[in-house]
Design a protein around this motif. Structure first.
Motif, PDB file in Angstrom:
ATOM      1  N   GLN A  43     -11.428  -6.185 -13.389  1.00 34.94           N
ATOM      2  CA  GLN A  43     -11.411  -4.824 -13.049  1.00 34.94           C
ATOM      3  C   GLN A  43     -10.232  -4.347 -13.839  1.00 34.94           C
ATOM      4  O   GLN A  43      -9.987  -3.092 -13.769  1.00 34.94           O
ATOM      5  CB  GLN A  43     -11.207  -4.785 -11.631  1.00 34.94           C
ATOM      6  N   ALA A  70      -5.575  -0.052  -3.287  1.00 41.08           N
ATOM      7  CA  ALA A  70      -5.182  -1.414  -3.104  1.00 41.08           C
ATOM      8  C   ALA A  70      -6.426  -2.586  -2.824  1.00 41.08           C
ATOM      9  O   ALA A  70      -7.415  -2.136  -1.999  1.00 41.08           O
ATOM     10  CB  ALA A  70      -4.359  -1.927  -2.009  1.00 41.08           C
ATOM     11  N   VAL A  71      -6.707  -3.215  -3.631  1.00 46.33           N
ATOM     12  CA  VAL A  71      -7.887  -4.230  -3.512  1.00 46.33           C
ATOM     13  C   VAL A  71      -7.302  -5.461  -2.784  1.00 46.33           C
ATOM     14  O   VAL A  71      -6.819  -6.344  -3.258  1.00 46.33           O
ATOM     15  CB  VAL A  71      -8.509  -4.660  -4.753  1.00 46.33           C
ATOM     16  N   VAL A  72      -7.714  -5.845  -1.637  1.00 49.16           N
ATOM     17  CA  VAL A  72      -7.221  -6.598  -0.824  1.00 49.16           C
ATOM     18  C   VAL A  72      -8.092  -7.901  -0.839  1.00 49.16           C
ATOM     19  O   VAL A  72      -9.396  -7.867  -0.263  1.00 49.16           O
ATOM     20  CB  VAL A  72      -6.827  -6.444   0.402  1.00 49.16           C
ATOM     21  N   LEU A 101     -11.778 -11.780 -10.915  1.00 48.12           N
ATOM     22  CA  LEU A 101     -12.378 -10.519 -10.632  1.00 48.12           C
ATOM     23  C   LEU A 101     -11.497  -9.247 -10.925  1.00 48.12           C
ATOM     24  O   LEU A 101     -11.725  -8.375 -11.245  1.00 48.12           O
ATOM     25  CB  LEU A 101     -12.680 -10.706  -9.152  1.00 48.12           C
ATOM     26  N   GLN A 121     -15.033  -8.555   4.744  1.00 49.11           N
ATOM     27  CA  GLN A 121     -14.658  -9.503   3.499  1.00 49.11           C
ATOM     28  C   GLN A 121     -15.908 -10.477   3.392  1.00 49.11           C
ATOM     29  O   GLN A 121     -16.056 -11.018   2.366  1.00 49.11           O
ATOM     30  CB  GLN A 121     -13.213  -9.746   3.803  1.00 49.11           C
ATOM     31  N   GLU A 171     -20.078 -11.072  -7.190  1.00 48.01           N
ATOM     32  CA  GLU A 171     -19.170 -11.118  -6.193  1.00 48.01           C
ATOM     33  C   GLU A 171     -18.459  -9.515  -5.896  1.00 48.01           C
ATOM     34  O   GLU A 171     -18.198  -8.868  -7.151  1.00 48.01           O
ATOM     35  CB  GLU A 171     -17.689 -11.924  -6.731  1.00 48.01           C
ATOM     36  N   ARG A 172     -18.449  -9.129  -4.863  1.00 46.88           N
ATOM     37  CA  ARG A 172     -17.805  -7.966  -4.318  1.00 46.88           C
ATOM     38  C   ARG A 172     -16.278  -7.986  -3.939  1.00 46.88           C
ATOM     39  O   ARG A 172     -16.108  -8.924  -3.530  1.00 46.88           O
ATOM     40  CB  ARG A 172     -18.761  -7.271  -3.360  1.00 46.88           C
ATOM     41  N   MET A 173     -15.701  -6.843  -4.159  1.00 48.32           N
ATOM     42  CA  MET A 173     -14.225  -6.774  -3.664  1.00 48.32           C
ATOM     43  C   MET A 173     -14.011  -5.534  -2.801  1.00 48.32           C
ATOM     44  O   MET A 173     -14.608  -4.612  -2.814  1.00 48.32           O
ATOM     45  CB  MET A 173     -13.361  -6.659  -4.744  1.00 48.32           C
ATOM     46  N   ALA A 174     -13.243  -5.972  -1.832  1.00 46.90           N
ATOM     47  CA  ALA A 174     -12.812  -4.974  -0.998  1.00 46.90           C
ATOM     48  C   ALA A 174     -11.696  -4.269  -1.114  1.00 46.90           C
ATOM     49  O   ALA A 174     -10.573  -4.638  -1.401  1.00 46.90           O
ATOM     50  CB  ALA A 174     -12.726  -5.703   0.578  1.00 46.90           C
ATOM     51  N   VAL A 175     -11.816  -3.122  -1.110  1.00 48.46           N
ATOM     52  CA  VAL A 175     -10.845  -1.834  -1.313  1.00 48.46           C
ATOM     53  C   VAL A 175     -10.299  -1.511  -0.013  1.00 48.46           C
ATOM     54  O   VAL A 175     -11.049  -0.828   0.710  1.00 48.46           O
ATOM     55  CB  VAL A 175     -11.099  -0.875  -2.252  1.00 48.46           C
ATOM     56  N   VAL A 176      -9.078  -1.883   0.596  1.00 46.62           N
ATOM     57  CA  VAL A 176      -8.860  -1.532   2.004  1.00 46.62           C
ATOM     58  C   VAL A 176      -7.765  -0.360   1.880  1.00 46.62           C
ATOM     59  O   VAL A 176      -6.737  -0.576   1.146  1.00 46.62           O
ATOM     60  CB  VAL A 176      -8.112  -2.929   2.513  1.00 46.62           C
ATOM     61  N   ASN A 209      -8.841 -11.672   0.294  1.00 49.11           N
ATOM     62  CA  ASN A 209      -8.808 -12.868   1.223  1.00 49.11           C
ATOM     63  C   ASN A 209      -9.179 -14.148   0.593  1.00 49.11           C
ATOM     64  O   ASN A 209     -10.316 -14.472   0.499  1.00 49.11           O
ATOM     65  CB  ASN A 209      -9.901 -12.680   2.464  1.00 49.11           C
ATOM     66  N   TYR A 256     -10.728 -14.831  -7.460  1.00 52.06           N
ATOM     67  CA  TYR A 256     -10.450 -13.389  -7.321  1.00 52.06           C
ATOM     68  C   TYR A 256      -9.334 -13.128  -8.534  1.00 52.06           C
ATOM     69  O   TYR A 256      -9.401 -11.648  -8.659  1.00 52.06           O
ATOM     70  CB  TYR A 256      -9.520 -13.358  -5.823  1.00 52.06           C
ATOM     71  N   ASP A 302     -18.965  -3.032  -8.054  1.00 56.89           N
ATOM     72  CA  ASP A 302     -19.198  -3.978  -6.968  1.00 56.89           C
ATOM     73  C   ASP A 302     -17.887  -3.820  -5.959  1.00 56.89           C
ATOM     74  O   ASP A 302     -17.081  -4.861  -5.716  1.00 56.89           O
ATOM     75  CB  ASP A 302     -18.961  -5.226  -7.499  1.00 56.89           C
ATOM     76  N   LEU A 303     -17.301  -2.632  -5.903  1.00 55.99           N
ATOM     77  CA  LEU A 303     -16.253  -2.378  -5.042  1.00 55.99           C
ATOM     78  C   LEU A 303     -17.032  -1.830  -3.662  1.00 55.99           C
ATOM     79  O   LEU A 303     -17.617  -1.183  -3.522  1.00 55.99           O
ATOM     80  CB  LEU A 303     -15.299  -1.178  -5.421  1.00 55.99           C
ATOM     81  N   GLN A 311       0.771  -1.136  -0.047  1.00 59.90           N
ATOM     82  CA  GLN A 311       0.014  -0.145  -0.052  1.00 59.90           C
ATOM     83  C   GLN A 311       0.956   1.253   0.029  1.00 59.90           C
ATOM     84  O   GLN A 311       0.542   2.313  -0.771  1.00 59.90           O
ATOM     85  CB  GLN A 311      -0.897  -0.189   1.476  1.00 59.90           C
TER      86      GLN A 311
END
Lengths: 347, 347
Positions: free
Chosen positions: A121, A99-101, A117, B83, B96-101, A103, A114, B61-62, A83
């Motif tokens: 993106q 950053a798309v983290v 996905l 998540q 499916e959604r993605m997490a942007v941390v 898990n 992922y 989907d973020l 990051q």
DNA sequence: CTGTTAGCGCATTCAA
DNA sequence: TTGAATGCGCTAACAG
């Protein structure tokens, strides 16, 4: 409803193209015009539409990071380091990257999902952390995905994972084998002969490499490798606790326990303590990774320090082309043996 | 070069719209047609273009997650929990959604910057974790951003942070004040009167609330609140170490130390140990949060358990509208006092 | 249930 | 240095 680039253009009395140019800063724009545009942006509280921008430019400012478990500091440290390097200049639209983290929970399917996905993106880069799953079919699937990603212009970096053959992915590999060897060497030097080994989950490169290092050290010193002294389990505290119980049952004469990582080692310590065994007087314990809490264990944990932050930062820089990849696309990152209070000679 | 939806349509001999429909699964499509499309998708190895899709549908989907420090398990646990709840129901790559941390590092500017970036991405939801910064100007700026986010259709949830007034953000607040009160109450009950307090960074709600709880407990029991017994510092181990040294210098007679969180408490323990002081015989120590490693401290840490995973999961569900927000948009999440070996009566 | 028709908001040619 | 025009790949009415 929402304000668009055209609205800004109208207010600044320029064409949409000009607004786009000042926002991206890639083309020359007269200072006065730029000023006018920027003011309009401010007055209208305009925020660029990321998806539209990504669609038109065919790239996005998202960077994917695959981790097994973001709640585990091992991955958190690397993710944080990545990051810290992906922001800054070099990118479009202010150069800010996000950053798309992801898990994966260590699941092969989710890893692939992922990756898809992220491909969807149009991620600018993808960084895969942690050991790889040792399954030929899955490895092929991953390699295929990585190939397609790089073909589409996504930079791929492996951080703490062995190289992926037939792929343009840059690999920063941890020397788990060497670290494991030095750790067990240290114990053998202290006089230990009956050493329990709590390995990580099977079919993972990290597990295998650390275990191979352990066995290499034993073999080199002529210490017999009793299969009963190795137990597999997940990378968590409970696994360490249970495995230690099991090892003690199988081999009450063991004098040391080497754990797959520090978290597991903490569980091992708890199990020993609950059995009334002192560390290191009765049993020595060693971990791996040197996570921040390891130095605060009592006694402090002997372990192998992996430069997680440095590796993550480097992976981030390579992903952003701020640093050139190592020759051959592969670099080995070494660990350092940290001898602390949890290991001593056998009673 | 890259295969598009139109290519798939051509191969499956249907219109692009139909392909879109089977991919999104929102409209009825004949089973036979669906089969044909899916086969074409597979044969062409087609991957949806996320930005294009987001542009056309005006949603992405973020899901954004703001954290102070992803390397800190406190945030890692919440992020992981979020998540686990934002993924779609189906196993397929739909929904499916993605997490942007986003790592803010506790900086107000970065907090705002990330919010803007998330707005730019048209994030489906944004979850802010951790305490808020106590600065009126900044709070206004944040509130403004949140308002604009919700107006644009982004769901906003605060997790472990006080409500943001004049905002549609749902808040899951931690009862830091109550936890702090119970913790100090416990120490006073044990007979402690000279209690050092290592507070978190100033100007943060978490810091203030925990400290207020502490002081409330002292006041309720008629224990004088000596200002010299409170020291501020960041939420890290080193701060705990240094602050303990400082407290010991200021008040050699103290019999207990309460730390801002578990990490700080670990540093405090180390400092005491290095001074030859036994825990809890000479000095009791207490933390806050009950992070996983706290039970493995020696002696195990007395602390306040915050249900981080549950709170994160709930925040995720609310953000995804899988769970309805609490009445009034605000819910308080309580901590539980965990009495363990690190606290005992004063010598 | 399926096809046709329009954009979504922006980046980028090409001219001027 | 700037403007006009075009299309990125997809979704969403609206018909049929």
């Amino acid at each position: 409803m929402t304000v668009t680039l055209a609205d800004v253009a109208a207010r600044a009395q320029v064409s949409p193209a000009t607004v786009s140019r000042v926002l991206n800063g890639n083309y020359p724009v007269a200072a006065a015009t730029r000023e006018r545009v920027l003011r309009a942006v401010d007055e209208l509280d305009y925020v660029l539409n990321g998806p539209a921008s990504a669609l038109a430019a065919a790239t996005s400012d998202l960077v994917g990071i695959l981790v097994n478990d973001i709640a585990d500091p091992f991955f958190g440290i690397m993710a944080g380091a990545v990051q810290s390097e992906i922001g800054g200049p070099g990118g479009r639209a202010g150069g800010e990257r996000m950053a798309v983290v992801c898990n994966t929970g260590g699941s092969p399917e989710r890893e692939l999902t992922y990756l898809t996905l992220l491909q969807r993106q149009r991620a600018a880069a993808v960084i895969l952390t942690g050991g790889a799953i040792e399954d030929a079919e899955h490895a092929d699937a991953i390699a295929g995905k990585l190939r397609r990603l790089t073909e589409a212009g996504t930079r791929v970096v492996l951080c703490g994972r062995p190289p992926s053959p037939d792929t343009d992915a840059v690999a920063l590999t941890f020397d788990n084998r060497g670290g494991g060897r030095r750790l067990t060497d240290h114990l053998v030097n202290l006089g230990h002969r009956r050493i329990g080994y709590i390995a990580g989950p099977e079919e993972r490169t990290t597990t295998r490499h650390r275990l191979e290092g352990h066995r290499a050290a034993l073999a080199a010193r002529g210490v017999p490798d009793d299969p009963a002294l190795t137990v597999h389990g997940p990378y968590d505290r409970r696994s360490g606790y249970d495995a230690t119980d099991e090892l003690l049952r199988r081999a009450p004469d063991l004098t040391a326990v080497v754990a797959a990582n520090d978290t597991v080692a903490l569980g091992a310590c708890a199990a020993l303590r609950d059995k009334g065994l002192r560390i290191p007087d009765d049993v020595s314990v060693a971990g791996f990774d040197d996570l921040p809490f390891s130095i605060d264990a009592v006694p402090a944990l002997t372990t192998v320090r992996l430069p997680l932050h440095e590796a993550g930062a480097r992976a981030g820089r390579i992903a952003m082309s701020k640093e050139k990849p190592p020759p051959g696309g592969v670099a080995t990152v070494h660990g350092e043996l940290m001898v602390r209070g949890s290991t001593a000679g056998p009673r």
